[in-house]
Design an enzyme around this catalytic site. Structure first.
Site, PDB file in Angstrom:
ATOM      1  N   ASP A 279       0.728  -0.806  -0.075  1.00  0.00           N
ATOM      2  CA  ASP A 279       0.037  -0.185  -0.023  1.00  0.00           C
ATOM      3  C   ASP A 279       1.361   1.975  -0.054  1.00  0.00           C
ATOM      4  O   ASP A 279       1.714   1.463   0.581  1.00  0.00           O
ATOM      5  CB  ASP A 279      -0.811  -0.237   1.406  1.00  0.00           C
ATOM      6  CG  ASP A 279      -1.516   1.480   1.064  1.00  0.00           C
ATOM      7  OD1 ASP A 279      -1.678   2.090   0.615  1.00  0.00           O
ATOM      8  OD2 ASP A 279      -2.353   1.460   2.203  1.00  0.00           O
TER       9      ASP A 279
ATOM     10  N   ARG B  10       4.857   2.075  10.237  1.00  0.00           N
ATOM     11  CA  ARG B  10       4.521   3.644   9.733  1.00  0.00           C
ATOM     12  C   ARG B  10       5.643   4.412  10.272  1.00  0.00           C
ATOM     13  O   ARG B  10       6.185   5.145  11.003  1.00  0.00           O
ATOM     14  CB  ARG B  10       3.094   3.682   9.071  1.00  0.00           C
ATOM     15  CG  ARG B  10       2.115   2.906   8.320  1.00  0.00           C
ATOM     16  CD  ARG B  10       1.162   3.255   8.475  1.00  0.00           C
ATOM     17  NE  ARG B  10       0.312   2.466   7.738  1.00  0.00           N
ATOM     18  CZ  ARG B  10      -1.555   2.675   7.377  1.00  0.00           C
ATOM     19  NH1 ARG B  10      -1.617   3.778   8.208  1.00  0.00           N
ATOM     20  NH2 ARG B  10      -1.780   1.736   7.381  1.00  0.00           N
TER      21      ARG B  10
ATOM     22  N   GLN C 144      -4.851  -3.815  12.676  1.00  0.00           N
ATOM     23  CA  GLN C 144      -5.785  -3.282  11.987  1.00  0.00           C
ATOM     24  C   GLN C 144      -6.485  -5.164  11.317  1.00  0.00           C
ATOM     25  O   GLN C 144      -5.400  -5.942  10.926  1.00  0.00           O
ATOM     26  CB  GLN C 144      -5.934  -2.561  10.316  1.00  0.00           C
ATOM     27  CG  GLN C 144      -5.453  -2.531   9.620  1.00  0.00           C
ATOM     28  CD  GLN C 144      -5.391  -1.078   8.753  1.00  0.00           C
ATOM     29  OE1 GLN C 144      -5.457  -0.040   9.219  1.00  0.00           O
ATOM     30  NE2 GLN C 144      -5.757  -1.577   7.356  1.00  0.00           N
TER      31      GLN C 144
ATOM     32  N   ASP D 193     -14.341   7.481   4.860  1.00  0.00           N
ATOM     33  CA  ASP D 193     -14.275   6.749   6.228  1.00  0.00           C
ATOM     34  C   ASP D 193     -15.008   6.648   6.933  1.00  0.00           C
ATOM     35  O   ASP D 193     -15.737   7.688   6.894  1.00  0.00           O
ATOM     36  CB  ASP D 193     -12.879   8.065   6.564  1.00  0.00           C
ATOM     37  CG  ASP D 193     -11.130   7.891   5.205  1.00  0.00           C
ATOM     38  OD1 ASP D 193     -11.552   6.586   5.006  1.00  0.00           O
ATOM     39  OD2 ASP D 193     -10.685   8.912   5.502  1.00  0.00           O
TER      40      ASP D 193
ATOM     41  N   GLU E 283     -10.504   8.267  13.364  1.00  0.00           N
ATOM     42  CA  GLU E 283     -10.750   7.884  11.954  1.00  0.00           C
ATOM     43  C   GLU E 283     -10.864   5.759  12.168  1.00  0.00           C
ATOM     44  O   GLU E 283      -9.466   5.855  13.228  1.00  0.00           O
ATOM     45  CB  GLU E 283     -10.112   7.880  11.154  1.00  0.00           C
ATOM     46  CG  GLU E 283     -10.173   7.165   9.878  1.00  0.00           C
ATOM     47  CD  GLU E 283      -8.969   6.932   8.786  1.00  0.00           C
ATOM     48  OE1 GLU E 283      -8.028   6.508   8.015  1.00  0.00           O
ATOM     49  OE2 GLU E 283      -8.494   8.204   8.441  1.00  0.00           O
TER      50      GLU E 283
ATOM     51  N   SER F 270     -11.237   2.726   7.291  1.00  0.00           N
ATOM     52  CA  SER F 270     -10.862   3.203   6.265  1.00  0.00           C
ATOM     53  C   SER F 270     -11.534   2.253   4.906  1.00  0.00           C
ATOM     54  O   SER F 270     -10.695   1.521   4.753  1.00  0.00           O
ATOM     55  CB  SER F 270      -9.334   4.320   5.011  1.00  0.00           C
ATOM     56  OG  SER F 270      -9.457   4.406   4.245  1.00  0.00           O
TER      57      SER F 270
END
Length: 345
Positions: free
Chosen positions: A56, A110, A125, A245, A258, A261
């Site tokens: 991604d 990340r 997630q 989202d 959030e 997504s």
């Protein structure tokens, strides 16, 4: 965003009890998810080979953590950012029929994240993907899937309240749908993040549609990679986009969170259109993109649901570091400790 220190923050669960509640949330939510979306669990990679187009790209600027494998002649691998495209390949490999799909526990690093209450170097997630038909590629189908996921979250909130009565439910009965262009027109003088804040504060839970395409002012609501979500196809609401989202209002921090997504994925036409619009048409030659263009991947819908963020929101925590182990700047750990926010280190 800058670190938020809530005034008079009070723990609703001790750290030991929090660990028990986290286990309950994770076990129960994935059961709800696979039952209501007809998903099966699969095992996922932590890293993929560089140059395949499978990883991604998020919004296109974050660099993945990478390493070379000596036993494979120094070939380069990179830690996944998410499994948005990998899952679609698995749908094809397992020949999963329309109406059914898969989910997995996705763990990522990340390294470019700005660390604060909601953002961590470590990302966990539930990544899910479901095969669909051409007739499912519409905004009403997307909304129905969103309502199903939101129903799972509300049921989970009720379960937490039954077990821990001092953690009172906060979510509204229904989630509100609004397109990012509608938000822009409603709040023309606000930034995209400020518009999200106003929508979440007003509705409590909102699904913002059409993230990635330029809006009426020429700017997108937020950036999206061009090769998984379809953010450029016209929909029956009169706008562009078949993605969005799930955002909820968090009364502890006084800001939106959030939680997910997601979206209907690109078909051949949408991918080529979006690659061209982002100035990266050469990606069409990568392995993943060739698979899609050659008709070897099914149409699908999918997304990611933050595990730690969901736990943080439902347990009414002030920092994601209260529900996961990661690394944080020393000054942030101290500021949280001084405010009675116990960061797990």
């Amino acid at each position: 965003m800058a670190l938020i220190i809530p005034k008079k923050y009070k723990l609703k669960l001790l750290p030991e009890t929090t660990e028990i509640a986290i286990k309950e949330i994770k076990n129960h939510f994935q059961e709800l998810l696979f039952e209501r979306l007809n998903l099966r669990r699969v095992t996922a990679p932590l890293f993929v080979e560089t140059g395949t187009g499978i990883n991604d790209d998020l919004n296109g600027v974050e660099k993945p953590v990478s390493f070379n494998v000596r036993a494979m002649g120094g070939r380069k691998m990179e830690i996944v950012h998410s499994l948005a495209k990998w899952k679609r390949v698995k749908l094809a490999e397992y020949d999963i029929a329309p109406g059914y799909g898969l989910y997995t526990d996705m763990n990522a690093i990340r390294a470019d994240e700005e660390l604060d209450n909601l953002h961590s170097l470590y990302v966990d997630q539930w990544d899910w993907e479901r095969t669909i038909t051409e007739s499912d590629r519409n905004i009403e189908f997307l909304k129905n899937i969103v309502r199903t996921i939101y129903g799972c979250i509300r049921d989970l909130e009720s379960m937490i309240y039954r077990q821990f009565p001092h953690i009172e439910p906060r979510l509204p009965e229904e989630i509100t749908f609004i397109h990012s262009e509608e938000l822009r027109r409603q709040y023309p003088d606000l930034s995209a993040k400020q518009r999200e804040t106003e929508a979440a504060r007003h509705f409590g839970a909102v699904f913002i549609i059409g993230i990635g395409a330029p809006l009426g002012d020429g700017e997108p609501h937020d950036l999206r990679s061009p090769d998984y979500d379809d953010w450029s196809s016209p929909n029956s609401d009169g706008f562009l986009g078949l993605n969005g989202d799930i955002i909820v209002w968090d009364s502890v921090l006084g800001c939106p969170i959030e939680l997910s997504s997601m979206g209907i994925r690109v078909d051949k036409d949408a991918m080529l259109r979006q690659l061209e619009s982002k100035g990266c048409a050469e990606r069409a030659n990568l392995w993943f993109h060739r698979q899609l263009l050659d008709g070897k991947l099914p149409l699908s819908i999918g997304g990611g649901i933050g595990q730690s963020r969901l736990c943080m929101f439902l347990l009414q925590k002030a920092h994601i570091g209260e529900v996961q182990t990661s690394v944080w700047p020393e000054d942030q750990i101290k500021a949280c400790a001084d405010a009675g926010i116990p960061i797990i280190v």
